[in-house]
Design a protein around this motif. Structure first.
Motif, PDB file in Angstrom:
ATOM      1  N   ARG A 135       0.834  -1.210   0.000  1.00  0.00           N
ATOM      2  CA  ARG A 135       0.000   0.000   0.000  1.00  0.00           C
ATOM      3  C   ARG A 135       0.869   1.262   0.000  1.00  0.00           C
ATOM      4  NH1 ARG A 135      -4.893  -0.619   4.236  1.00  0.00           N
ATOM      5  NH2 ARG A 135      -4.347  -2.741   4.830  1.00  0.00           N
ATOM      6  N   VAL A 136       2.011   1.204   0.685  1.00  0.00           N
ATOM      7  CA  VAL A 136       2.968   2.319   0.618  1.00  0.00           C
ATOM      8  C   VAL A 136       3.473   2.483  -0.822  1.00  0.00           C
ATOM      9  CG1 VAL A 136       5.145   3.245   1.482  1.00  0.00           C
ATOM     10  CG2 VAL A 136       3.694   1.893   3.002  1.00  0.00           C
ATOM     11  N   ASN A 137       3.752   1.375  -1.451  1.00  0.00           N
ATOM     12  CA  ASN A 137       4.202   1.369  -2.840  1.00  0.00           C
ATOM     13  C   ASN A 137       3.180   2.055  -3.753  1.00  0.00           C
ATOM     14  OD1 ASN A 137       5.617   0.662  -5.206  1.00  0.00           O
ATOM     15  ND2 ASN A 137       4.784  -1.408  -5.255  1.00  0.00           N
ATOM     16  N   ILE A 138       1.904   1.773  -3.541  1.00  0.00           N
ATOM     17  CA  ILE A 138       0.842   2.380  -4.340  1.00  0.00           C
ATOM     18  C   ILE A 138       0.777   3.882  -4.086  1.00  0.00           C
ATOM     19  CG2 ILE A 138      -1.663   2.477  -4.683  1.00  0.00           C
ATOM     20  CD1 ILE A 138      -1.680  -0.566  -4.044  1.00  0.00           C
ATOM     21  N   ALA A 139       0.823   4.272  -2.818  1.00  0.00           N
ATOM     22  CA  ALA A 139       0.772   5.700  -2.476  1.00  0.00           C
ATOM     23  C   ALA A 139       1.951   6.457  -3.072  1.00  0.00           C
ATOM     24  CB  ALA A 139       0.743   5.869  -0.956  1.00  0.00           C
ATOM     25  N   ARG A 140       3.122   5.851  -3.052  1.00  0.00           N
ATOM     26  CA  ARG A 140       4.328   6.492  -3.601  1.00  0.00           C
ATOM     27  C   ARG A 140       4.180   6.739  -5.099  1.00  0.00           C
ATOM     28  NH1 ARG A 140       9.629   3.012  -3.000  1.00  0.00           N
ATOM     29  NH2 ARG A 140       8.340   1.718  -4.376  1.00  0.00           N
ATOM     30  N   SER A 141       3.565   5.812  -5.791  1.00  0.00           N
ATOM     31  CA  SER A 141       3.361   5.986  -7.224  1.00  0.00           C
ATOM     32  C   SER A 141       2.362   7.105  -7.512  1.00  0.00           C
ATOM     33  CB  SER A 141       2.863   4.677  -7.837  1.00  0.00           C
ATOM     34  OG  SER A 141       2.517   4.851  -9.188  1.00  0.00           O
ATOM     35  N   LEU A 142       1.299   7.169  -6.725  1.00  0.00           N
ATOM     36  CA  LEU A 142       0.250   8.151  -6.975  1.00  0.00           C
ATOM     37  C   LEU A 142       0.683   9.575  -6.649  1.00  0.00           C
ATOM     38  CD1 LEU A 142      -2.802   6.184  -5.559  1.00  0.00           C
ATOM     39  CD2 LEU A 142      -2.339   6.683  -7.954  1.00  0.00           C
ATOM     40  N   ILE A 143       1.557   9.727  -5.649  1.00  0.00           N
ATOM     41  CA  ILE A 143       1.949  11.082  -5.239  1.00  0.00           C
ATOM     42  C   ILE A 143       2.786  11.779  -6.313  1.00  0.00           C
ATOM     43  CG2 ILE A 143       4.117  10.514  -4.052  1.00  0.00           C
ATOM     44  CD1 ILE A 143       3.313  12.455  -1.839  1.00  0.00           C
ATOM     45  N   TYR A 144       3.470  11.004  -7.131  1.00  0.00           N
ATOM     46  CA  TYR A 144       4.292  11.599  -8.191  1.00  0.00           C
ATOM     47  C   TYR A 144       3.383  12.080  -9.323  1.00  0.00           C
ATOM     48  CZ  TYR A 144       8.027  12.284 -11.565  1.00  0.00           C
ATOM     49  OH  TYR A 144       8.895  12.842 -12.473  1.00  0.00           O
ATOM     50  N   PRO A 145       3.540  13.318  -9.790  1.00  0.00           N
ATOM     51  CA  PRO A 145       2.615  13.893 -10.785  1.00  0.00           C
ATOM     52  C   PRO A 145       2.883  13.405 -12.210  1.00  0.00           C
ATOM     53  CG  PRO A 145       4.320  15.494 -10.268  1.00  0.00           C
ATOM     54  CD  PRO A 145       4.564  14.309  -9.360  1.00  0.00           C
ATOM     55  N   SER A 146       2.747  12.129 -12.418  1.00  0.00           N
ATOM     56  CA  SER A 146       3.006  11.542 -13.725  1.00  0.00           C
ATOM     57  C   SER A 146       1.738  11.548 -14.568  1.00  0.00           C
ATOM     58  CB  SER A 146       3.496  10.097 -13.561  1.00  0.00           C
ATOM     59  OG  SER A 146       2.526   9.352 -12.856  1.00  0.00           O
ATOM     60  N   LYS A 147       1.926  11.512 -15.887  1.00  0.00           N
ATOM     61  CA  LYS A 147       0.784  11.412 -16.789  1.00  0.00           C
ATOM     62  C   LYS A 147       0.328   9.966 -16.939  1.00  0.00           C
ATOM     63  CE  LYS A 147       1.980  15.448 -19.618  1.00  0.00           C
ATOM     64  NZ  LYS A 147       2.327  15.898 -20.987  1.00  0.00           N
ATOM     65  N   VAL A 148       1.266   9.034 -16.771  1.00  0.00           N
ATOM     66  CA  VAL A 148       0.958   7.616 -16.953  1.00  0.00           C
ATOM     67  C   VAL A 148       1.354   6.847 -15.693  1.00  0.00           C
ATOM     68  CG1 VAL A 148       1.409   5.531 -18.310  1.00  0.00           C
ATOM     69  CG2 VAL A 148       1.332   7.766 -19.459  1.00  0.00           C
ATOM     70  N   ILE A 149       0.452   6.012 -15.202  1.00  0.00           N
ATOM     71  CA  ILE A 149       0.744   5.119 -14.082  1.00  0.00           C
ATOM     72  C   ILE A 149       0.714   3.688 -14.609  1.00  0.00           C
ATOM     73  CG2 ILE A 149       0.025   4.272 -11.821  1.00  0.00           C
ATOM     74  CD1 ILE A 149      -1.368   6.948 -11.376  1.00  0.00           C
ATOM     75  N   ILE A 150       1.816   2.975 -14.403  1.00  0.00           N
ATOM     76  CA  ILE A 150       1.897   1.571 -14.804  1.00  0.00           C
ATOM     77  C   ILE A 150       1.762   0.717 -13.554  1.00  0.00           C
ATOM     78  CG2 ILE A 150       3.421  -0.216 -15.725  1.00  0.00           C
ATOM     79  CD1 ILE A 150       4.498   1.829 -17.677  1.00  0.00           C
ATOM     80  N   MET A 151       0.813  -0.206 -13.573  1.00  0.00           N
ATOM     81  CA  MET A 151       0.539  -1.035 -12.403  1.00  0.00           C
ATOM     82  C   MET A 151       0.642  -2.505 -12.799  1.00  0.00           C
ATOM     83  SD  MET A 151      -2.552   1.028 -10.486  1.00  0.00           S
ATOM     84  CE  MET A 151      -3.871   0.143 -11.303  1.00  0.00           C
ATOM     85  N   ASP A 152       1.585  -3.202 -12.197  1.00  0.00           N
ATOM     86  CA  ASP A 152       1.803  -4.612 -12.503  1.00  0.00           C
ATOM     87  C   ASP A 152       1.369  -5.457 -11.305  1.00  0.00           C
ATOM     88  OD1 ASP A 152       2.583  -7.043 -13.467  1.00  0.00           O
ATOM     89  OD2 ASP A 152       4.708  -6.560 -13.669  1.00  0.00           O
ATOM     90  N   GLU A 153       0.157  -5.974 -11.338  1.00  0.00           N
ATOM     91  CA  GLU A 153      -0.412  -6.786 -10.253  1.00  0.00           C
ATOM     92  C   GLU A 153      -0.237  -6.107  -8.887  1.00  0.00           C
ATOM     93  OE1 GLU A 153      -1.425 -10.368 -10.671  1.00  0.00           O
ATOM     94  OE2 GLU A 153      -0.331 -10.991 -12.448  1.00  0.00           O
ATOM     95  N   PRO A 154      -0.717  -4.857  -8.748  1.00  0.00           N
ATOM     96  CA  PRO A 154      -0.415  -4.097  -7.538  1.00  0.00           C
ATOM     97  C   PRO A 154      -1.180  -4.531  -6.297  1.00  0.00           C
ATOM     98  CG  PRO A 154      -1.922  -2.869  -8.922  1.00  0.00           C
ATOM     99  CD  PRO A 154      -1.535  -4.091  -9.703  1.00  0.00           C
TER     100      PRO A 154
END
Length: 226
Positions: A135-154
């Motif tokens: 869940r920390v891993n997911i939050a870390r990805s979302l906080i970054y202002p990216s245009k594309v989020i890649i999720m591999d079996e999150p």
């Protein structure tokens, strides 16, 4: 990679390992500001596809263009947290140079609350279960202002109840933030809950067996394709 209006078009993707051809002149269109879900049997090339188009793995064609310039966040299957940093420090690390201290604090609280672990922000990763670390891993990805989020079996290490809560909260966030998501899963229920479009991959070399735009139709057909 070619961008046409609201589409990120991946063309002429080729990859082989020794004598096994994984992708041969493969083409797929992903839709911007939507959750594009890729499903298929284990080992059919789903994660390899994400790794090639994000630039982690090289394509066999030198002129193949990745989507790195779009600005990427990546939620890996393993959390890759830094053990000597707290949860809050792990998350803020990726945005400390982008936002001021107050904004970083607010964003950390926002995304930790989204995944339901705000009370753990001062914990260290080794103090957390595998599901909490993810869940920390997911939050870390979302906080970054990216245009594309890649999720591999999150969500695979997260229990069913919390997984559904996180996915529903994630849908709400994505509706507000207009980000493009490329989401690999083997779980059909996850695909039906979260995705806007569902791509079923299979065969060797990899082919798109079907693309679903309607979840009601997908639910009836998808099991027969995997």
């Amino acid at each position: 990679m070619e961008k046409i209006n609201n589409v990120i078009s991946i063309k002429n993707l080729n990859k082989r390992y020794n004598n096994k051809v994984i992708f041969q002149n493969f083409h797929i269109d992903f839709y911007k500001n939507q959750v594009n879900c890729i499903i298929g049997k284990s080992g059919c090339g789903k994660s390899t596809l994400l790794n090639i188009i994000s630039g982690i793995i090289e394509s066999d064609d030198e002129d193949f263009n990745t989507i790195e310039k779009e600005g990427l966040s990546y939620i890996f299957q393993d959390d890759r947290l830094i053990d000597w940093l707290t949860v809050k420090e792990n998350i803020s690390l990726v945005v400390n140079k982008i936002y001021n201290k107050t904004d970083v604090e607010d964003l950390c609280n926002k995304y930790l609350d989204l995944v339901g672990i705000k009370e753990y922000k001062n914990y260290y990763p080794q103090m957390l279960s595998g599901g909490l670390r993810q869940r920390v891993n997911i939050a870390r990805s979302l906080i970054y202002p990216s245009k594309v989020i890649i999720m591999d079996e999150p969500f695979k290490s997260i229990d069913v109840i919390n997984k559904e809560i996180i996915m529903n909260n994630l849908k709400e966030i994505l509706n507000k933030e207009n980000r493009t998501v490329l989401f690999v899963t083997h779980d059909i229920e996850e695909a039906l809950i979260l995705s806007d479009k569902i791509y079923v991959l299979g065969n060797s070399p990899v082919e798109i067996k079907k693309v679903f735009n309607n979840k009601d139709i997908a639910k009836n057909e998808i099991y027969s394709l995997i």
